[in-house]
Design a protein around this motif. Structure first.
Motif, PDB file in Angstrom:
ATOM      1  N   ILE A   1     -72.925  62.091  89.692  1.00 19.59           N
ATOM      2  CA  ILE A   1     -72.084  61.496  89.227  1.00 19.59           C
ATOM      3  C   ILE A   1     -70.913  61.576  88.363  1.00 19.59           C
ATOM      4  O   ILE A   1     -70.067  61.941  87.780  1.00 19.59           O
ATOM      5  N   SER A   2     -72.231  61.488  87.080  1.00 21.53           N
ATOM      6  CA  SER A   2     -71.178  61.632  85.836  1.00 21.53           C
ATOM      7  C   SER A   2     -70.843  62.628  85.481  1.00 21.53           C
ATOM      8  O   SER A   2     -69.592  62.204  85.060  1.00 21.53           O
ATOM      9  N   GLN A   3     -71.253  63.725  86.086  1.00 21.79           N
ATOM     10  CA  GLN A   3     -71.630  65.102  85.667  1.00 21.79           C
ATOM     11  C   GLN A   3     -69.852  65.513  85.937  1.00 21.79           C
ATOM     12  O   GLN A   3     -69.600  66.643  85.985  1.00 21.79           O
ATOM     13  N   LYS A   4     -69.993  65.191  87.947  1.00 22.26           N
ATOM     14  CA  LYS A   4     -69.213  65.373  88.056  1.00 22.26           C
ATOM     15  C   LYS A   4     -67.385  64.829  87.186  1.00 22.26           C
ATOM     16  O   LYS A   4     -66.372  65.015  87.373  1.00 22.26           O
ATOM     17  N   ARG A   5     -67.971  63.565  86.710  1.00 14.46           N
ATOM     18  CA  ARG A   5     -66.351  63.287  86.521  1.00 14.46           C
ATOM     19  C   ARG A   5     -66.354  63.677  84.896  1.00 14.46           C
ATOM     20  O   ARG A   5     -64.660  63.636  84.466  1.00 14.46           O
ATOM     21  N   ALA A   6     -67.124  63.908  84.647  1.00 14.07           N
ATOM     22  CA  ALA A   6     -67.205  64.628  83.205  1.00 14.07           C
ATOM     23  C   ALA A   6     -66.466  65.538  82.873  1.00 14.07           C
ATOM     24  O   ALA A   6     -65.853  66.609  82.640  1.00 14.07           O
ATOM     25  N   ASP A   7     -66.390  66.692  84.074  1.00 14.02           N
ATOM     26  CA  ASP A   7     -65.836  67.879  84.588  1.00 14.02           C
ATOM     27  C   ASP A   7     -65.141  68.042  85.341  1.00 14.02           C
ATOM     28  O   ASP A   7     -64.270  67.996  84.442  1.00 14.02           O
TER      29      ASP A   7
END
Length: 422
Positions: A367-373
């Motif tokens: 989830i955090s990776q998708k938001r950072a992307d």
């Protein structure tokens, strides 16, 4: 005002757990969220209407010290404590409740049954922990539960009623209770903990009065609200955080990668090389600009001199259960960041995403990776693609607050941030 214990429970049922449950049960996240939104008020209502039963009180007391909240998905399916409580409050209505929720949310009956156990576990664990933390005895727990009576009809999402769940007679209420349509309540409540529900008047003489009086009251309220907004001082702002992985209003330090932004919440003009931009005094924009003006970036020999200083967004919030939709008002700070980078074209940044300890660590990182992307993509659209060199989701890797802590306490671990890099 009486404590709404649903607010306590929703902190345990955040996006990470929803995503994990969806993956484990083979259902959509929207279906899982919808099912939980119907189950939660029904379970709390069931406990409230059976608060005097010794078995209920014993179960809550035991759950508070059993570690139940630490393993809601894996430890609730065959938990005898949960089974006993469900039987006590719903009796032979359990299968009807499961089927009604299944039909309402579009998930299978087996998934609905698993979620019934999970939400019951979250409820018992949350109330038990609250009772322990506040030294509540049996009478205190009973009073707390009694204060929740009546929430079933007010918090059930549109499309559900006591009658549709087959619970009208269980709660001693009217089987024909209806709920006026409103936005479906989210599993993760906003931090203010407010729920707004419009009740349907009874079809009697008093109700006929409300047919014309209520619209007038609503118009008056709307006029008052608009007047207040128009007369709000220019240096005030309202920051609303509604999502469990939204940036908390207090910028805070991240373990290892240390954030330095700790500003007051006064909106002011910040000088960007002669061009004013709106931001918080001593907030993210002001702190980054001061660093750049001091030649801190220019004088940094390599990335090692920059890697420990992060700047937390203080007004960028994602919508609940989304990694691609921002809350209204979030775009302004992204535009400010893009303006800063354009003013200092030699500067490069890295985007980081962080979550709290609730839920599966792998899901949190995803989830955090998708938001950072997504943040990186938005900045690229604003014309600074070459200066945003990396986006990384750390998930709960650097979270410092236990998963059993309150949602407000865990907010320190949930943030989106950036740092300069070479």
């Amino acid at each position: 005002m009486a404590l709404n214990i649903i607010d306590l429970i929703k902190g345990q049922l955040g996006p990470a757990l929803v995503s994990q449950a969806a993956s484990q049960l083979g259902e959509s996240e929207s279906g899982i969220s919808k099912a939980i939104s119907g189950l939660l008020p029904a379970i709390v209502g069931g406990l409230a209407n059976n608060a005097d039963k010794p078995g209920i009180l014993d179960a809550i007391t035991s759950a508070g010290s059993s570690g139940m909240l630490g393993n809601l998905l894996g430890g609730s399916s065959n938990n005898s404590l949960i089974t006993t409580v469900l039987t006590s409050i719903f009796g032979d209505k359990i299968s009807g409740l499961v089927n009604a929720i299944s039909s309402f949310s579009g998930i299978s009956s087996s998934s609905s049954s698993s979620l019934l156990n999970m939400v019951t576990g979250a409820t018992l664990g949350s109330v038990g922990k609250y009772a322990t933390d506040n030294n509540l005895g049996a009478s205190g727990i009973t009073n707390l539960l009694h204060d929740q009576k009546g929430i079933v009809s007010s918090l059930l999402p549109a499309g559900l009623s006591l009658a549709s769940l087959g619970l009208g007679n269980v709660f001693g209420g009217n089987d024909a209770v209806k709920v006026t349509s409103y936005d479906q309540p989210k599993v993760e409540v906003n931090r203010a903990g407010e729920t707004h529900v419009t009740s349907t008047p009874d079809n009697n003489e008093g109700g006929s009065i409300w047919k014309w009086l209520l619209p007038l009251l609503l118009l008056a309220l709307a006029a008052w609200f608009l007047w207040k907004q128009c007369n709000k001082p220019a240096d005030q702002t309202v920051v609303t955080t509604t999502d469990s992985t939204a940036v908390p209003t207090d910028s805070s330090a991240m373990m290892n990668d240390t954030a330095v932004v700790t500003g007051t919440k006064e909106v002011t003009d910040i000088d960007l090389n002669g061009t004013p931009i709106k931001g918080y005094a001593n907030g993210m924009e002001a702190t980054m600009i001061n660093f750049l003006k001091s030649d801190g970036y220019k004088n940094a020999a390599d990335d090692s001199a920059l890697k420990d200083t992060w700047y937390s967004f203080d007004n960028v919030n994602f919508k609940m259960n989304s990694a691609t939709e921002l809350e209204a008002g979030s775009e302004g700070q992204l535009q400010n960041l893009a303006a800063i980078l354009k003013a200092y074209p030699e500067a490069k940044i890295k985007v980081g995403g962080y979550t709290d300890n609730v839920g599966d660590a792998a899901v949190n990182k995803t989830i955090s990776q998708k938001r950072a992307d997504f943040i990186k993509g938005q900045l690229s659209k604003l014309g600074v693609a070459s200066q945003v060199v990396e986006a990384k989701g750390y998930g709960s890797e650097f979270a410092t607050v236990p998963a059993t802590a309150s949602d407000a306490e865990r907010a320190v671990d949930r943030k989106m941030a950036v740092r300069f890099t070479k």
